[in-house]
Structure formats: C-alpha cells, structure tokens
Enzyme design. Sequence first.
Site, PDB file in Angstrom:
ATOM      1  N   ARG A   1      -4.403  58.788  48.058  1.00  0.00           N
ATOM      2  CA  ARG A   1      -5.682  59.081  47.415  1.00  0.00           C
ATOM      3  C   ARG A   1      -6.001  60.567  47.610  1.00  0.00           C
ATOM      4  O   ARG A   1      -5.894  61.085  48.719  1.00  0.00           O
ATOM      5  CB  ARG A   1      -6.810  58.234  48.011  1.00  0.00           C
TER       6      ARG A   1
ATOM      7  N   GLU B   1      -9.288  63.499  38.993  1.00  0.00           N
ATOM      8  CA  GLU B   1      -8.153  63.272  38.093  1.00  0.00           C
ATOM      9  C   GLU B   1      -8.644  62.933  36.695  1.00  0.00           C
ATOM     10  O   GLU B   1      -9.571  62.120  36.563  1.00  0.00           O
ATOM     11  CB  GLU B   1      -7.268  62.158  38.645  1.00  0.00           C
TER      12      GLU B   1
ATOM     13  N   HIS C   1      -0.144  61.737  39.253  1.00  0.00           N
ATOM     14  CA  HIS C   1      -0.473  60.378  39.707  1.00  0.00           C
ATOM     15  C   HIS C   1       0.437  59.339  39.036  1.00  0.00           C
ATOM     16  O   HIS C   1      -0.021  58.395  38.372  1.00  0.00           O
ATOM     17  CB  HIS C   1      -1.940  60.055  39.428  1.00  0.00           C
TER      18      HIS C   1
END
Length: 320
Positions: free
Chosen positions: A239, A268, A287
């Site tokens: 995270r 993000e 990601h």
Amino acid sequence: MKIVVLDGYTENPGDLSWAGMEALGEVTVYDRTPLDDEGEIIRRIGDAEVVLTNKTPISRAALDACPSVKFISVLATGYNVVDVAAAREKGIPVSNIPTYGTASVGQFAIALLLEICHHIGHHNEAVHAGRWEHCDDWCFWDYPLIELAGKTMGVIGFGRIGQQTGKIAKALEMNVIAFDSYPNDSGKAIAEYVTLDELLAKSDVIAVHCPLFPETQGIINKDNIAKMKDGVIILNNSRGPLVVEQDLADALNSGKVAAAGLDVVSTEPIKGDNPLLKAKNCIITPHISWAAKEPRSRIMNMSVDNIKAYLAGAPVNVVN
C-alpha cells in the site's frame, strides 16, 4: 436479478469472460465510472440488487438513493471504497476477495528486486541501441550488479504474501528475517521473527507487505530510514501510504537508500508532483502486482461464488 459492475476494465480488459456472472442475472458492466461523480454512480447503480466495485466508491448517500441494493461484492481485497457501516445498518452484506494474488504479488516483489540488482531492462535497451555491437570489450554494465546470496531480507508484515516473498528470497539463498504482530508457525519455518528496530538495522533489503492501518501508515519514514543500513534497498508493492514519500525520496537522493522498487504510491494514478518520480534509483510500476491473468481469473471466479452464496442466503467473505 440485476447485477451492475461499476468498474470492470482493470479486472477484465477483454481476456476473461463475464459468463459465470451472466448466468446469475442481468449483468451491466461499465469499464469505468467517474470516482468523484456521486450522481453518476447512483444513476449507474439504479435499481440493481447486486453491485460489484473495484475502486468506485459506494457511499451512504449512494445506498440511501438506491434502496434496491441488497449485496455488494468488491473486486479486490481492500474494501475501504464502500461505506461498510452504512451497508451494515441497511442489512447489506459486503463481501471481498480475501486471497487471490499471493503468488503473483510475492513474485512481483522479487521481480522489482531483481531489476534493481541487474537493470535488465536498461541493458536490453542498450544492446538494441547498438552499444554492445560497438563495445571495445566483450561485455559492459552501466550499474553495479548485486548478488543476493548471503544478504539479509527483512519483511515487514509476514502474512501470506510476506511469507511468499520470503520463500522466494530463501530460494535465492538470502537470509530472511521478519517483523509481524502475529507470528505463526508457517512464518517461523521461513524466517526468524525479530523486532522492527532489529529488522531495520540488519536488513540489506526491506520488503513491506503489511496492511494499511493507523499504526503502519508511514512506517517507512525518515526516523526509521535512519535506523537502516547505508545502501539498503526498499520494496513496496503493498500500500502506498505505508511510505512517507518525501522522506524516501530524500533518502534515495542522499544515497542512504541505494534503490527502491515500488508498485504503489500514496495517490493512484500517480500525481506529477510526486517526489519519487524525480528521485534517484527509484523504479515505479503502475500497481500491477495483482494483474496477471491467473489472479484476475481467481477474482472473477470468487466474485461469482460470492454472489451464489448471497443468493443461497449464506454470504461468504463478509467484511461488515
């Protein structure tokens, strides 16, 4: 039964099938839904009984406006995008996908590490640009190359994914130590549990695999970085907010941290003013640790199972 998928594209950009879900009801799949347009979110949910979301927020106001909703399934493990308290008050179970990408995320952490150690992408590009063809020597390298055998990896957060990363590190003949609030036997078979300060002091590589809780937010900060070895490598594909990004950028630019491999950031998609974008020796990927076809297939199958369990009156993987 009406089923709405609010943001299905990242889960299924076209290489998977919604057929299993379509067998359960009338399915409407939106590739993307504007995250900040609550009116549009409400419109798209409409009179659906079942709603699936990945990153599209479902607020109390949305639930108030859509009384037909009886079940919510999140296409991920994290479920903070749903107001689970409001859903609970309304008797709406919220289910998630608790375990789907352990192997893939652990593999990706090591991929980040190996890229830092060997800069394979850079050297491949150099060869294709003709540099090897015109090299005076029979080989060349532009960065120090790092052998991992005998070095120590410290894993912060030693659950399923942390342990998977530890297993691969052991296969590379690394020594593995771990910090976790809840040591268990499977972890003890892989690593030695130590205190956080001991891990920070001893590790050549630190991989962060802990959940985002108030006590872990910003665990990679200037004070903890000061306790690390000079030249440490830091990995985070857990995270983004586990890292204080300016502190890590400063440590990279000073050389205190030799390199970082990150698959997550605090906001993000990443913002252009993120200090890590201009930091030295910082690899950032968008990601994608979870995004191999195999784990996405598991998400799809488990989401169908979540809906089937709801229809049977016995919801599973309920988080509220």
